[in-house]
Structures are given as C-alpha cells and as structure tokens.
Scaffold this motif. Sequence first.
Motif, PDB file in Angstrom:
ATOM      1  N   PRO A   1      15.351 -11.417  -7.634  1.00 17.29           N
ATOM      2  CA  PRO A   1      16.431 -10.697  -6.943  1.00 17.29           C
ATOM      3  C   PRO A   1      16.394  -9.191  -7.217  1.00 17.29           C
ATOM      4  N   LEU A   2      16.091  -8.812  -8.466  1.00 17.08           N
ATOM      5  CA  LEU A   2      15.982  -7.396  -8.820  1.00 17.08           C
ATOM      6  C   LEU A   2      14.838  -6.741  -8.050  1.00 17.08           C
ATOM      7  N   ILE A   3      13.698  -7.399  -8.005  1.00 17.89           N
ATOM      8  CA  ILE A   3      12.514  -6.870  -7.312  1.00 17.89           C
ATOM      9  C   ILE A   3      12.786  -6.706  -5.818  1.00 17.89           C
ATOM     10  N   LYS A   4      13.447  -7.693  -5.215  1.00 19.23           N
ATOM     11  CA  LYS A   4      13.724  -7.642  -3.771  1.00 19.23           C
ATOM     12  C   LYS A   4      14.616  -6.459  -3.386  1.00 19.23           C
ATOM     13  N   LYS A   5      15.509  -6.040  -4.294  1.00 19.24           N
ATOM     14  CA  LYS A   5      16.423  -4.920  -3.999  1.00 19.24           C
ATOM     15  C   LYS A   5      15.705  -3.575  -3.971  1.00 19.24           C
ATOM     16  N   GLU A   6      14.618  -3.458  -4.714  1.00 14.14           N
ATOM     17  CA  GLU A   6      13.885  -2.186  -4.825  1.00 14.14           C
ATOM     18  C   GLU A   6      12.778  -2.130  -3.772  1.00 14.14           C
ATOM     19  N   LYS A   7      13.150  -1.923  -2.530  1.00 18.21           N
ATOM     20  CA  LYS A   7      12.203  -2.014  -1.415  1.00 18.21           C
ATOM     21  C   LYS A   7      11.180  -0.882  -1.364  1.00 18.21           C
ATOM     22  N   ASP A   8      11.455   0.240  -2.054  1.00 18.57           N
ATOM     23  CA  ASP A   8      10.518   1.366  -2.023  1.00 18.57           C
ATOM     24  C   ASP A   8       9.632   1.409  -3.271  1.00 18.57           C
ATOM     25  N   CYS A   9       9.584   0.285  -4.005  1.00 19.26           N
ATOM     26  CA  CYS A   9       8.787   0.222  -5.241  1.00 19.26           C
ATOM     27  C   CYS A   9       7.780  -0.915  -5.170  1.00 19.26           C
ATOM     28  N   ALA A  10       6.719  -0.778  -5.958  1.00 19.24           N
ATOM     29  CA  ALA A  10       5.730  -1.848  -6.103  1.00 19.24           C
ATOM     30  C   ALA A  10       5.905  -2.451  -7.487  1.00 19.24           C
ATOM     31  N   PHE A  11       5.939  -3.774  -7.553  1.00 20.19           N
ATOM     32  CA  PHE A  11       6.074  -4.476  -8.829  1.00 20.19           C
ATOM     33  C   PHE A  11       4.858  -5.357  -9.055  1.00 20.19           C
ATOM     34  N   PHE A  12       4.334  -5.297 -10.270  1.00 25.94           N
ATOM     35  CA  PHE A  12       3.250  -6.162 -10.684  1.00 25.94           C
ATOM     36  C   PHE A  12       3.835  -7.067 -11.763  1.00 25.94           C
TER      37      PHE A  12
ATOM     38  N   THR B   1       8.910   7.573 -10.733  1.00 28.41           N
ATOM     39  CA  THR B   1       8.062   6.380 -10.827  1.00 28.41           C
ATOM     40  C   THR B   1       8.465   5.368  -9.767  1.00 28.41           C
ATOM     41  N   ARG B   2       7.481   4.808  -9.085  1.00 27.24           N
ATOM     42  CA  ARG B   2       7.739   3.787  -8.067  1.00 27.24           C
ATOM     43  C   ARG B   2       6.894   2.528  -8.268  1.00 27.24           C
ATOM     44  N   CYS B   3       6.096   2.486  -9.330  1.00 25.14           N
ATOM     45  CA  CYS B   3       5.279   1.305  -9.644  1.00 25.14           C
ATOM     46  C   CYS B   3       5.696   0.775 -11.008  1.00 25.14           C
ATOM     47  N   PHE B   4       5.943  -0.520 -11.064  1.00 24.63           N
ATOM     48  CA  PHE B   4       6.421  -1.136 -12.293  1.00 24.63           C
ATOM     49  C   PHE B   4       5.576  -2.352 -12.658  1.00 24.63           C
ATOM     50  N   MET B   5       5.202  -2.445 -13.927  1.00 23.81           N
ATOM     51  CA  MET B   5       4.474  -3.595 -14.451  1.00 23.81           C
ATOM     52  C   MET B   5       5.432  -4.352 -15.352  1.00 23.81           C
ATOM     53  N   LEU B   6       5.793  -5.553 -14.928  1.00 26.53           N
ATOM     54  CA  LEU B   6       6.753  -6.358 -15.671  1.00 26.53           C
ATOM     55  C   LEU B   6       6.037  -7.511 -16.364  1.00 26.53           C
ATOM     56  N   PHE B   7       6.249  -7.644 -17.655  1.00 27.86           N
ATOM     57  CA  PHE B   7       5.628  -8.694 -18.452  1.00 27.86           C
ATOM     58  C   PHE B   7       6.719  -9.664 -18.889  1.00 27.86           C
ATOM     59  N   ILE B   8       6.527 -10.948 -18.563  1.00 24.71           N
ATOM     60  CA  ILE B   8       7.546 -11.955 -18.886  1.00 24.71           C
ATOM     61  C   ILE B   8       6.844 -13.276 -19.206  1.00 24.71           C
ATOM     62  N   GLU B   9       7.338 -13.974 -20.221  1.00 19.52           N
ATOM     63  CA  GLU B   9       6.712 -15.222 -20.667  1.00 19.52           C
ATOM     64  C   GLU B   9       7.334 -16.460 -20.025  1.00 19.52           C
ATOM     65  N   LYS B  10       8.612 -16.413 -19.708  1.00 16.65           N
ATOM     66  CA  LYS B  10       9.302 -17.579 -19.136  1.00 16.65           C
ATOM     67  C   LYS B  10      10.292 -17.118 -18.063  1.00 16.65           C
TER      68      LYS B  10
ATOM     69  N   GLY C   1       0.820  -1.214   0.000  1.00 15.26           N
ATOM     70  CA  GLY C   1       0.000   0.000   0.000  1.00 15.26           C
ATOM     71  C   GLY C   1       0.852   1.262   0.000  1.00 15.26           C
ATOM     72  N   MET C   2       1.897   1.265   0.804  1.00 13.64           N
ATOM     73  CA  MET C   2       2.803   2.424   0.857  1.00 13.64           C
ATOM     74  C   MET C   2       3.546   2.595  -0.476  1.00 13.64           C
ATOM     75  N   ASN C   3       3.991   1.484  -1.051  1.00  9.94           N
ATOM     76  CA  ASN C   3       4.750   1.575  -2.293  1.00  9.94           C
ATOM     77  C   ASN C   3       3.880   2.024  -3.465  1.00  9.94           C
ATOM     78  N   ILE C   4       2.618   1.600  -3.485  1.00  8.10           N
ATOM     79  CA  ILE C   4       1.723   2.037  -4.561  1.00  8.10           C
ATOM     80  C   ILE C   4       1.243   3.458  -4.286  1.00  8.10           C
ATOM     81  N   GLY C   5       0.699   3.673  -3.104  1.00  9.69           N
ATOM     82  CA  GLY C   5       0.068   4.950  -2.803  1.00  9.69           C
ATOM     83  C   GLY C   5       1.031   6.074  -2.498  1.00  9.69           C
ATOM     84  N   TYR C   6       1.817   5.910  -1.458  1.00 10.20           N
ATOM     85  CA  TYR C   6       2.692   7.007  -1.020  1.00 10.20           C
ATOM     86  C   TYR C   6       3.891   7.165  -1.949  1.00 10.20           C
ATOM     87  N   ASN C   7       4.659   6.089  -2.121  1.00 11.18           N
ATOM     88  CA  ASN C   7       5.867   6.180  -2.957  1.00 11.18           C
ATOM     89  C   ASN C   7       5.520   6.282  -4.437  1.00 11.18           C
ATOM     90  N   GLY C   8       4.441   5.612  -4.849  1.00 14.99           N
ATOM     91  CA  GLY C   8       4.070   5.591  -6.252  1.00 14.99           C
ATOM     92  C   GLY C   8       3.325   6.828  -6.693  1.00 14.99           C
TER      93      GLY C   8
END
Length: 195
Positions: free
Chosen positions: A161-172, A145-154, A87-94
Amino acid sequence: MASKNTNIVSKTLVESYIRKQVKALKQSPAETIDTLTKQLLDKPKGSLEKYLLHITPEKLQDTQSGYYKLFHDILPKVNTDHLVTLGMNIGYNGIFTASKNTQTNSPESKSDALWAFMLSIDGINYEKKSAQYKAQISNAKKKGTRCFMLFIEKNAWKLLPLIKKEKDCAFFLFCPRACLKNKSCTKHIFPRPFS
C-alpha cells in the motif's frame, strides 16, 4: 511559468523516447541494447551515468548474469506501460531529479542528495514502525531521491500500500524467495497475470 512548461515538454519527450525503446527492446532485446549503448556512451557527463551505461549492457548480455534471465523473462510478460513508468521513475524522476537537486541546492546539502535510498524494514513489527518508515521516505523525497531499495525478511506484502501511493518513485523490494510463495504476498504483487 516557462520553466514549468519546459519541464512538462522535457518529461513528455523523455517518456516518448522510453516508450519507443521499450517497444524495440521487446522486439529485439540484444540489438536494441547495443544500439542504445552506442548512442549514449559519448553523451553522459556524470560518473553515475557512465557507470550505468558501462555495466548495463554487460550484465544484460552475459548469460551467466542473474540480470540476463530476469530481463529476458520479464520483458515479454510485463505490460509496456508498467515498464515505461518504471523507466521514468528510475531515469527521469530518479537520476534526473537527484542530480538537479544536487546542482541547485546549497553546498552543505549536496551530500544529502542520493540517487537511491536503502531502508531495512522490520516485517514483524511493521505496523508499530510504519510512521517512521513513511517519514524516512518523505524526507528522502524532499531531498530529491525517487528510487528506494527496501529490504524485508517477512510480510513483504505489508509494504505494497505504501509503494502504490508513491507513483513518482521506483521501489526495489528485496525479500527472501519464500516470501514470494506466500499466498498473502502473491495476491498483492500479482493480482492478475501480466498482460
């Protein structure tokens, strides 16, 4: 210095409010969504805020919506701290950071501030392109920008590991259902049961 202290107090108050609402959502989801919507509908100034407040209750209360089942399945199972962080990463940081960046930067950079950044990832050749993806995320963060939408097939697990490092961001993370059944992916996403 006063500005920094004000931001810390502001962030703490927002986090306390989100924590209180997450607790209420777990106890009584439908009632809390109604109450929050009524409280907030007269306050938003921006078109994004108005749109989100209009569509969210609609989607969460429509039993035919995919969000309804997702919301009601996840809410009781996910750790409250994780929901508060999201919630903080989407709302406040995002949303807050992106809109603040738009207001304070020069007119020519206003169009560069995005609420969410969409990125298509090559899961097969991820290692060869990982520096490029990291640079794109870093550049988007510099613009607010603090919200990221990542599209991946495989091989979605390679992104974790990349997502875990960005603690102030929201990833979808958007990936095929089969990817979540892959043992190497589920051991990274769900290392232990939700608590």
